[in-house]
Write an enzyme that holds these catalytic residues in place. Structure first.
Site, mmCIF file in Angstrom:
data_model
loop_
_atom_site.group_PDB
_atom_site.id
_atom_site.type_symbol
_atom_site.label_atom_id
_atom_site.label_comp_id
_atom_site.label_asym_id
_atom_site.label_seq_id
_atom_site.Cartn_x
_atom_site.Cartn_y
_atom_site.Cartn_z
ATOM 1 N N GLU A 12 -82.445 12.052 35.797
ATOM 2 C CA GLU A 12 -82.368 11.997 37.260
ATOM 3 C C GLU A 12 -80.931 11.970 37.772
ATOM 4 O O GLU A 12 -80.701 12.235 38.958
ATOM 5 C CB GLU A 12 -83.176 10.789 37.774
ATOM 6 C CG GLU A 12 -84.676 11.023 37.582
ATOM 7 C CD GLU A 12 -85.558 9.806 37.867
ATOM 8 O OE1 GLU A 12 -86.701 10.002 38.297
ATOM 9 O OE2 GLU A 12 -85.109 8.656 37.627
ATOM 10 N N GLY A 77 -95.071 10.576 41.399
ATOM 11 C CA GLY A 77 -96.414 11.147 41.383
ATOM 12 C C GLY A 77 -96.952 11.197 42.807
ATOM 13 O O GLY A 77 -96.827 10.219 43.556
ATOM 14 N N ILE A 151 -98.857 5.998 36.857
ATOM 15 C CA ILE A 151 -100.217 6.210 37.378
ATOM 16 C C ILE A 151 -100.742 7.570 36.894
ATOM 17 O O ILE A 151 -100.186 8.624 37.238
ATOM 18 C CB ILE A 151 -100.236 6.130 38.925
ATOM 19 C CG1 ILE A 151 -99.602 4.818 39.419
ATOM 20 C CG2 ILE A 151 -101.667 6.279 39.448
ATOM 21 C CD1 ILE A 151 -100.258 3.547 38.924
ATOM 22 N N MET A 171 -91.849 3.987 40.275
ATOM 23 C CA MET A 171 -91.697 2.709 39.586
ATOM 24 C C MET A 171 -90.420 1.936 39.950
ATOM 25 O O MET A 171 -90.103 0.959 39.279
ATOM 26 C CB MET A 171 -91.777 2.947 38.061
ATOM 27 C CG MET A 171 -93.096 3.604 37.658
ATOM 28 S SD MET A 171 -93.251 4.002 35.908
ATOM 29 C CE MET A 171 -93.471 2.378 35.212
ATOM 30 N N GLU A 172 -89.707 2.389 40.996
ATOM 31 C CA GLU A 172 -88.438 1.710 41.310
ATOM 32 C C GLU A 172 -88.120 1.562 42.801
ATOM 33 O O GLU A 172 -87.328 0.678 43.172
ATOM 34 C CB GLU A 172 -87.238 2.470 40.670
ATOM 35 C CG GLU A 172 -87.221 2.531 39.165
ATOM 36 C CD GLU A 172 -88.070 3.671 38.593
ATOM 37 O OE1 GLU A 172 -88.402 4.592 39.376
ATOM 38 O OE2 GLU A 172 -88.408 3.644 37.402
ATOM 39 N N ASP A 195 -95.751 15.254 39.462
ATOM 40 C CA ASP A 195 -97.149 15.232 38.999
ATOM 41 C C ASP A 195 -98.004 14.677 40.130
ATOM 42 O O ASP A 195 -97.473 14.222 41.143
ATOM 43 C CB ASP A 195 -97.271 14.356 37.739
ATOM 44 C CG ASP A 195 -96.867 12.926 38.022
ATOM 45 O OD1 ASP A 195 -97.705 12.138 38.448
ATOM 46 O OD2 ASP A 195 -95.663 12.604 37.868
HETATM 47 N N1 ADE Z 1 -93.018 8.835 38.371
HETATM 48 C C1 ADE Z 1 -93.375 10.116 38.314
HETATM 49 N N2 ADE Z 1 -94.712 10.249 38.269
HETATM 50 C C2 ADE Z 1 -95.218 8.999 38.298
HETATM 51 C C3 ADE Z 1 -96.521 8.467 38.238
HETATM 52 N N3 ADE Z 1 -97.591 9.263 38.159
HETATM 53 N N4 ADE Z 1 -96.660 7.120 38.281
HETATM 54 C C4 ADE Z 1 -95.585 6.315 38.346
HETATM 55 N N5 ADE Z 1 -94.325 6.766 38.394
HETATM 56 C C5 ADE Z 1 -94.137 8.095 38.369
#
Ligand code: ADE
Length: 227
Positions: A12, A77, A151, A171-172, A195
């Site tokens: 990143e 995501g 997730i 996640m951050e 995703d």
């Molecule tokens: N970062 C990228 N895709 C993610 C997901 N599906 N869940 C959590 N963090 C992510």
């Protein structure tokens, strides 16, 4: 201005480091990269994945290295069918979806003395829209839900979306938002979709993470150029 640019994973921030001359310093299991860019002093790092790691890095960037504003760049995501892989979404509000003291009658995401939703900086959000327009790019506002979980489950995705009206899972963002909010530091959180957070999301993540990370990092650098 002293500007922090934080990612969670090496991929990143690599697109930034490839464009800059920098020196580096290690501290607290982080590597901080220092570069000059358009009269600004940049401090760049990847925190490692998760809310605790990102809170530590953001705190150090502000308290130890004097960052006056903070940009987060990375991937996420999508929980919203309108946001597709590679789309850019900035967080208008951020929350921690995995905080749960509902046993005591509290709403999900709530702990005492902390707002569930933390608002990002309106001036930086407006700058993002202006920069996107000037580059003929589209960037969307969205609600970002952070938790210490990747997730990749349709039920979990539906729950996060339904409970918080969230558009992205990552996640951050919310931990960085909490640090910046607490330390009065304006912040901007950008994610490009890697995703769709449902069943088998890990395959799309592996396929699109690098290209989406690049889209986000390049845009953040354009914003810095226009500060
Ligand atoms: N970062 C990228 N895709 C993610 C997901 N599906 N869940 C959590 N963090 C992510």
């Amino acid at each position: 201005m002293k500007i922090a640019i934080l990612g969670a994973m090496p991929e990143e921030i690599t697109p930034l480091l490839e464009k800059l001359d920098y020196i580096q310093e290690s501290y607290a299991n982080n590597v901080f990269y220092f570069a000059k860019f358009k009269n600004h002093d940049l401090i760049i790092a990847y925190s490692k994945i998760g809310k605790v790691n990102s809170a530590l890095s953001a705190t150090l960037m502000i308290e130890k290295y004097g960052a006056e504003i903070l940009f987060f760049t990375g991937v996420a995501g999508s929980l919203n069918p309108n946001f597709k892989i590679s789309d850019m979404v900035y967080g208008t509000k951020l929350l921690q979806h995995d905080i749960d003291i509902s046993a005591f009658g509290h709403p999900y995401g709530y702990v005492p003395d902390t707002p569930i939703f933390i608002n990002s900086d309106e001036n930086l959000n407006q700058l993002a829209l202006k920069v996107a327009k000037s580059l003929n790019l589209t960037i969307y506002p969205g609600i970002i839900a952070s938790g210490d979980q990747f997730i990749c489950d349709d039920e979990k995705k539906k729950w996060i979306k339904g409970t918080f009206d969230a558009d992205l899972a990552e996640m951050e963002g919310a931990s960085v938002a909490l640090v910046c909010h607490s330390l009065n530091t304006p912040f901007f959180i950008l994610r490009s979709v890697s995703d769709e957070a449902g069943t088998k999301a890990e395959f799309d993540f592996d396929k699109f993470m690098i290209s989406s990370a690049k889209i986000s990092a390049n845009f953040v650098l354009k914003m810095v150029e226009n500060l």
